[in-house]
Enzyme design. Structure first.
Site, short mmCIF file in Angstrom:
data_model
loop_
_atom_site.label_atom_id
_atom_site.label_comp_id
_atom_site.label_asym_id
_atom_site.label_seq_id
_atom_site.Cartn_x
_atom_site.Cartn_y
_atom_site.Cartn_z
N GLU A 129 57.02 10.92 48.17
CA GLU A 129 57.73 12.17 47.81
C GLU A 129 58.40 12.82 49.02
OE1 GLU A 129 59.51 14.43 45.83
OE2 GLU A 129 57.90 14.02 44.42
N ILE A 136 60.99 19.51 48.32
CA ILE A 136 61.36 19.55 46.90
C ILE A 136 60.71 18.37 46.17
CG2 ILE A 136 63.27 19.52 45.24
CD1 ILE A 136 65.15 20.35 47.51
N ASP A 201 70.71 9.10 57.42
CA ASP A 201 69.50 9.66 56.81
C ASP A 201 69.75 10.02 55.34
OD1 ASP A 201 66.78 11.11 57.17
OD2 ASP A 201 68.09 12.65 56.33
N LYS A 205 68.03 8.40 51.77
CA LYS A 205 67.46 9.18 50.66
C LYS A 205 68.21 8.89 49.35
CE LYS A 205 66.09 12.76 53.94
NZ LYS A 205 66.59 13.94 54.66
#
Ligand code: HSE
Length: 437
Positions: A129, A136, A201, A205
């Site tokens: 997560e 979030i 980065d 994600k």
């Protein structure tokens, strides 16, 4: 019941935050998990002992392999980041039958397929997560909360450092390098900050979000990447005049032809909530066919916000320790045998609207030439702005907003426009997304 013993690799910004949150909220966390959670073994080369609680009750070593080989440890938290030795450590922890919690997006985006297969064979969980959008709970929301939906698209501000830089440049006129240095000192930036500003980065994600949204294997090498280093202050100003904000977005979209996976600066209408997400905050907009658009907002980086996601994963893993592996939530939301091989589209096949900025000589007929090239390519113009010349007979900036066009067609048209004698230098182009439900 005995507390669960946990090993942690890395006691830096996120590692220190994780230890502190676990100790500070120990009682509530145990009530939620059904058991206490104790960090008993840590590996760290450099850390600030004054900033971390409870060090006296854990064994601290420099050798991370010592932690993953510790028979007393049931769960390993990997927070050292990077590809290696993180990959070797995670695979060894799995081989030793331990569950893993990681915040390492680079590792999951590049090696997740192999790591999840190994975990599945061994019947352990790899929870991640904290790898996407800091605090979030977007993985949980998409994997579980939206499980009824066909996800149509996902669009997110998923790099806190980049959003912090763009916000400070726009609101305070601060210089890029100065804001980046501040993001580094606040612990937001990656060890190599080019990962933040060049979009790598965010692409890590987005690769993860795309897989979870559409049930496809992780394919970082097919994700299109542009960072924020080319965004010029004048484009931020022109965009505002037109009613848009420039944000660095990660976008995953399913079309009839395949899946789009792309990160790049994007003009979005300023009235959208996500256009007003500033500083280190992240936000992810997910459009499901049943639920419609949903928006998730929170701190995208930093010590305790990221620790919040790490500890939530720990609680999930502890709750599921006694369940059969096949009854756990699948790593990529879809059952491992159900991943689909729908293709990731090359960027030239993606359709978006565009913002174009051209430097042109201030003469009659120039606009007609440019409009002619766009017309031949069947590219519709939605808005035009002409900026006053700074001197008599000088060059002017021409700003165009187009309607949706295939990227390959736009590239061809731009190449023709750049060959016109009346057009000086390169055409600046930024994609535009309306993100309407
Ligand atoms: N460098 C990352 C960011 C940290 O700025 O968003 C959180 O993943």
């Amino acid at each position: 019941m005995e507390p669960v013993k946990v090993g942690i690799l890395g006691l830096g910004t996120v590692g220190g935050g994780t230890v502190n949150v676990l100790i500070r909220n120990a009682e509530e966390i145990a009530r939620r998990a059904g058991r206490g959670i104790l960090i008993t073994h840590a590996a760290a080369r450099e850390y600030d002992p004054r900033a971390i609680r409870g060090l006296d009750n854990m064994l601290v070593t420099e050798d991370a392999f010592e932690v993953v080989d510790d028979p007393a440890v049931a769960i390993v938290i990997e927070l050292i980041g990077g590809y290696s030795p993180a990959k070797e450590l995670v695979l060894r922890a799995i081989a030793n039958g331990k569950h893993v919690v990681t915040a390492n997006k680079a590792l999951i985006a590049l090696h997740g397929n192999e790591i999840f297969s190994a975990a599945q064979r061994k019947g352990v969980t790899v929870a991640f997560e904290a790898a996407v959008a800091g605090g979030i709970p977007i993985i949980k929301a998409m994997r579980e909360g939206l499980a009824a939906n066909r996800i149509e698209w996902v669009a997110g501000i998923i790099n806190g450092t980049g959003n912090f830089i763009l916000s400070e440049m726009r609101d305070k006129g601060r210089a890029f390098t100065e804001v980046l240095a501040e993001a580094q000192s606040l612990g937001y930036a990656e060890a190599d900050p080019t990962f933040d500003v060049e979009g790598i980065d965010a692409a890590h994600k987005l690769t993860i979000l795309g897989s979870i949204a559409f049930g496809i294997p992780l394919q970082f090498d097919r994700t299109y990447i542009e960072g924020i280093t080319q965004v010029e202050p004048q484009d931020v100003v022109h965009a505002e005049v037109l009613g848009y904000r420039i944000k660095h977005l990660g976008i995953a979209r399913k079309t009839a032809q395949g899946v789009e996976l792309r990160v790049h600066p994007t003009l979005i209408p300023e009235r959208r909530l996500i256009a007003n997400v500033d500083g280190v905050m992240n936000a992810v907009l997910v459009k499901g066919d049943a639920v419609g658009p949903t928006l998730y907002y929170g701190a995208g980086a930093g010590s305790e916000p990221t620790a919040s996601a790490v500890v939530a994963d720990l609680v999930d893993v502890v709750r599921a320790l006694t369940t059969d592996p096949e009854n756990r939530v699948p790593h990529l939301a879809f059952q491992p045998g159900e991943l689909s091989n729908v293709p990731v589209l090359p960027i030239d096949e993606v359709r978006t609207a565009f913002y174009l900025r051209l430097r042109v000589v201030d003469e009659p007929g120039v606009m007609a030439e440019i409009a002619g090239i766009l017309g031949q390519a069947r590219i519709s113009i939605e808005a035009i702005q002409q900026k006053e010349p700074t001197r008599e007979g000088g060059e002017i900036a021409l700003i165009l907003l187009t309607r949706q066009v295939r990227e390959g067609d736009m590239k061809e048209a731009i190449a023709k426009i750049e060959q016109l004698d009346s057009v000086k230098g390169q055409v600046v182009r930024i994609r535009v997304e309306h993100l309407s439900g």
